[in-house]
Design a protein around this motif. Structure first.
Motif, mmCIF file in Angstrom:
data_model
loop_
_atom_site.group_PDB
_atom_site.id
_atom_site.type_symbol
_atom_site.label_atom_id
_atom_site.label_comp_id
_atom_site.label_asym_id
_atom_site.label_seq_id
_atom_site.Cartn_x
_atom_site.Cartn_y
_atom_site.Cartn_z
ATOM 1 N N PRO A 132 0.840 -1.205 0.000
ATOM 2 C CA PRO A 132 0.000 0.000 0.000
ATOM 3 C C PRO A 132 0.875 1.255 0.000
ATOM 4 O O PRO A 132 2.049 1.171 0.366
ATOM 5 C CB PRO A 132 -0.788 -0.108 1.315
ATOM 6 N N TYR A 144 2.256 -6.063 6.112
ATOM 7 C CA TYR A 144 1.129 -5.891 5.184
ATOM 8 C C TYR A 144 1.037 -7.140 4.330
ATOM 9 O O TYR A 144 1.893 -8.010 4.359
ATOM 10 C CB TYR A 144 1.298 -4.625 4.344
ATOM 11 N N LEU A 155 -6.453 -2.330 4.939
ATOM 12 C CA LEU A 155 -5.796 -1.644 3.843
ATOM 13 C C LEU A 155 -6.016 -2.405 2.531
ATOM 14 O O LEU A 155 -6.254 -3.606 2.539
ATOM 15 C CB LEU A 155 -4.295 -1.542 4.095
ATOM 16 N N GLU A 156 -5.881 -1.671 1.466
ATOM 17 C CA GLU A 156 -5.944 -2.325 0.145
ATOM 18 C C GLU A 156 -4.576 -2.920 -0.146
ATOM 19 O O GLU A 156 -3.865 -2.476 -1.048
ATOM 20 C CB GLU A 156 -6.304 -1.285 -0.925
ATOM 21 N N ASP A 157 -4.193 -3.933 0.642
ATOM 22 C CA ASP A 157 -2.841 -4.460 0.487
ATOM 23 C C ASP A 157 -2.827 -5.813 -0.233
ATOM 24 O O ASP A 157 -1.912 -6.599 -0.082
ATOM 25 C CB ASP A 157 -2.144 -4.561 1.845
#
Lengths: 238, 441
Positions: free
Chosen positions: B69, B84, B274-276
């Motif tokens: 991210p 992440y 998160l957009e991980d």
């Protein structure tokens, strides 16, 4: 006696810039087969209009025009085209050969528009070329020929469809006197063989070589008499 | 029949009266037709290549991949590194809760430097399981792939990709030798065959390159290197904590791929703030590629159509000039018995003859596109090597494929263009008054 062409009360009017021009005001004329007629007159007399009507390039406003036994006064554009292709031979002042075609192909054009395309037709074209003295020029193009030769090709072309008559529009207008003589002799020979010739000219010397002179003035026939004898007085008209 | 033959013969004769003019007119149609075939062939070549690469990923696979991210949204932990990406917990959740997943393949990739003696190569160290070879269609050249035994005992065994083997062991058999990665040694147990790059996944457009890979058991990677990775960059160290780089899931049937993908998304979303991560479905990519192909064909077709119309306008322009120039000829022909329809036919035949010549030569030129593209590419590679290298590999290596239907279509369009753009000049010629035309100088 059969008639090659005849008109009755032939009238042609044009509208030019809103003004009506009366080119022919009622011309009645008979041309028997085998005749050789010169149509003469000053410019504006209506002789070009007569020629266009005989050539089936135009239609009369009133009156009738007969070619042989066919009334062509009321035909439509396509029908007139067919008549032109099958029964009219035209010789122009400026020869009017098609530049990209050879002598033989030029002679063939009227047959092509009748849909005739055969070895027999081609043979006829070759014979006609030979008759006008161009047997050795078959593959030449118009630009490779002299004026007199071009006009002879045009005469051969006018004969290819066995027309009612040969319509000649000032056929010697662009030629010198020696060549004029050649062409006139050729026309004379054709007339002696029985071909009818209608010729428009304003040259008295050329007119004198015909059998009959029709004079037009302001759209009317003012005189119609055989050549020879006392015709000399009429030259003053021009 | 003879009549038509004669008509065509006369038409060609008239055209040859102005050879240069006719040639230039033909050129317009020639370029149009050739470009229809070329553009479609290049489009087809690119799209087939793209489809092949997507197929490499496997139509029954779903790929979940860790995405780093943006740094501003990450909390930095005490160690100066943030965890992440996909976790081992995610992996367990996915495999245990979704019944349509037949097999799951965990992968951890790290960029590392491999060395043997004094030879060095940079590449990807790929921690994986024995199934990796089968799922990614990796074939062995020599030796064997990683086994369950390696996995279980966390052996320091490795398998080299073809290029790595060639660079590190140019003169000897790598099997049984040990390569050096960081502070560890790994014994080479196999060498893989070369494998074509596959389509990019996880939001990247670059194709995945497998040529510099070294495969080791993922258990070995976890125990020797761990999750905490320090990568040396030019001016700094980059620290990150990543458990898994990728999980490749094989679905039991192609029909279940889309629903399974939805479930995977849901499962992942629940535990990731998160957009991980990214979920890639090759099947979906394949569908997209097909749509893209259609768009490409339409787009290329439009460009080509424009060039054909330009060619048509060229024809019309020339024919209008020709008609004016040949007014007298038209008058003569009319006086000698040509109907209006004869005049129309004459001029139409000439335009159609022009467009047929353009069409035939254009088709022939179109068929040469394979050879010519090769020559052009070689030329460009010599002249502008940097630019060529910067192009995506799909474009670098594209082989145009002539689409069979494009040939009759291009040729047909050229003739139709000839008719459309020839009709107006021909009508104008036919509409002339023969008396006026005869007087024309």
């Amino acid at each position: 006696m059969r008639l090659a062409a005849s008109t009755r009360n032939l009238t042609k009017e044009y509208v030019l810039d809103g003004e009506t021009v009366r080119a022919l005001r009622g011309v009645s004329l008979d041309v028997p087969e085998g005749d050789w007629v010169a149509i003469m007159g000053a410019s504006g007399s209506g002789k070009s209009t007569m020629l266009n009507l005989f050539a089936c390039l135009d239609r009369p406003t009133a009156g009738t025009i007969m070619l042989g036994d066919d009334d062509v006064s009321k035909l439509n554009d396509d029908q007139l085209s067919e008549i032109r292709a099958s029964r009219i031979g035209i010789v122009f002042q400026s020869y009017n050969l098609i530049p990209q075609l050879t002598v033989i192909e030029n002679i063939e054009v009227p047959l092509y528009y009748q849909g005739i395309y055969s070895s027999k037709a081609r043979k006829r074209c070759i014979d006609l070329a030979a008759m006008v003295g161009l047997a050795d020029r078959l593959k030449h193009r118009p630009t490779q020929l002299s004026g007199g030769q071009q006009q002879r090709v045009a005469i051969a072309r006018s004969l290819v469809n066995d027309p009612y008559f040969i319509l000649a529009d000032e056929p010697t207008g662009n030629l010198d006197s020696a060549t004029t003589e050649e062409i006139l002799q050729l026309l004379e020979k054709l007339n002696n063989d029985g071909k009818t010739i209608i010729m428009v000219t304003h040259e008295p010397d050329v007119g004198d070589r015909t059998k009959r002179i029709v004079r037009l003035r302001d759209g009317l026939v003012i005189s119609d008499r055989p050549t020879g004898g006392d015709c000399s007085t009429e030259h003053d008209d021009d | 029949m003879a009549f038509w033959l004669r008509t065509w013969q006369l038409g060609v004769k008239s055209l040859l009266l102005h050879p240069l003019r006719s040639l230039l007119t033909v050129l317009g149609i020639f370029i149009g037709v050739a470009s229809v075939i070329w553009l479609l062939a290049i489009g087809e070549g690119i799209s087939q290549k793209a489809q092949e690469q997507i197929a490499e990923l496997g139509a029954d696979n779903i790929i979940v991949r860790t995405i780093k991210p943006p740094s501003e949204v990450m909390d930095t932990g005490s160690s100066g590194a943030t965890p992440y990406g996909i976790t081992r917990d995610d992996f367990d959740r996915l495999t245990q809760t979704i019944p349509t997943i037949e097999r799951a393949l965990p992968i951890r990739e790290i960029r590392r430097r491999f060395s043997y003696a004094n030879r060095v190569i940079d590449g990807r160290l790929v921690g994986c399981t024995p199934e990796y070879a089968e799922v990614t269609r990796l074939q062995m050249d020599r030796g064997r792939f990683i086994t369950d035994l390696d996995q279980e005992h966390k052996h320091n065994h490795c398998v080299l990709a073809a290029n790595v083997a060639e660079r590190l062991f140019p003169f000897e058999n790598p099997i049984g030798r040990s390569i050096h990665v960081d502070e560890h040694y790994y014994v080479v147990v196999g060498v893989a065959k070369e494998k074509a790059p596959s389509a990019g996944i996880g939001g990247s457009f670059a194709a995945q390159d497998f040529s510099n890979d070294v495969y080791i058991p993922i258990s070995t990677l976890w125990s020797r290197i761990g999750d905490f990775i320090v990568t040396r960059r030019s001016s700094s160290f980059e620290r990150e904590i990543v458990e898994l780089s990728q999980v490749t899931l094989r679905v039991d049937h192609v029909d279940h791929v889309m629903e399974t993908a939805d479930l995977v998304e849901l499962t992942m979303a629940e535990h990731h703030r998160l957009e991980d991560y990214g979920v890639t479905v090759p099947l979906e990519l394949l569908e997209q590629a097909k749509t893209t192909r259609m768009m490409f064909i339409i787009f290329m077709g439009m460009i080509a159509a424009i060039s054909l119309i330009v060619g048509g306008i060229g024809i019309m322009n020339i024919m209008l000039a020709t008609v004016t120039e040949r007014t007298r000829e038209i008058g003569i022909r009319r006086a000698l018995g040509a109907k209006r329809s004869d005049i129309i036919r004459q001029f139409l035949v000439e335009t159609i003859a022009l467009s047929i010549v353009g069409g035939v030569t254009g088709v022939l030129a179109g068929l040469t596109c394979r050879g010519v593209t090769g020559v052009i590419r070689q030329g460009l590679e010599k002249a502008f090597p940097e630019i060529m290298e910067a192009l995506p590999p799909v474009i670098q290596s594209v082989e145009p494929i002539v689409v069979p239907w494009s040939i009759p279509v291009a040729f047909g369009i050229s003739v139709v263009i000839g008719i459309i753009f020839g009709t107006y000049p021909a009508m104008r010629a036919a509409a002339m008054d023969p008396i006026e035309a005869l007087r024309h100088e």
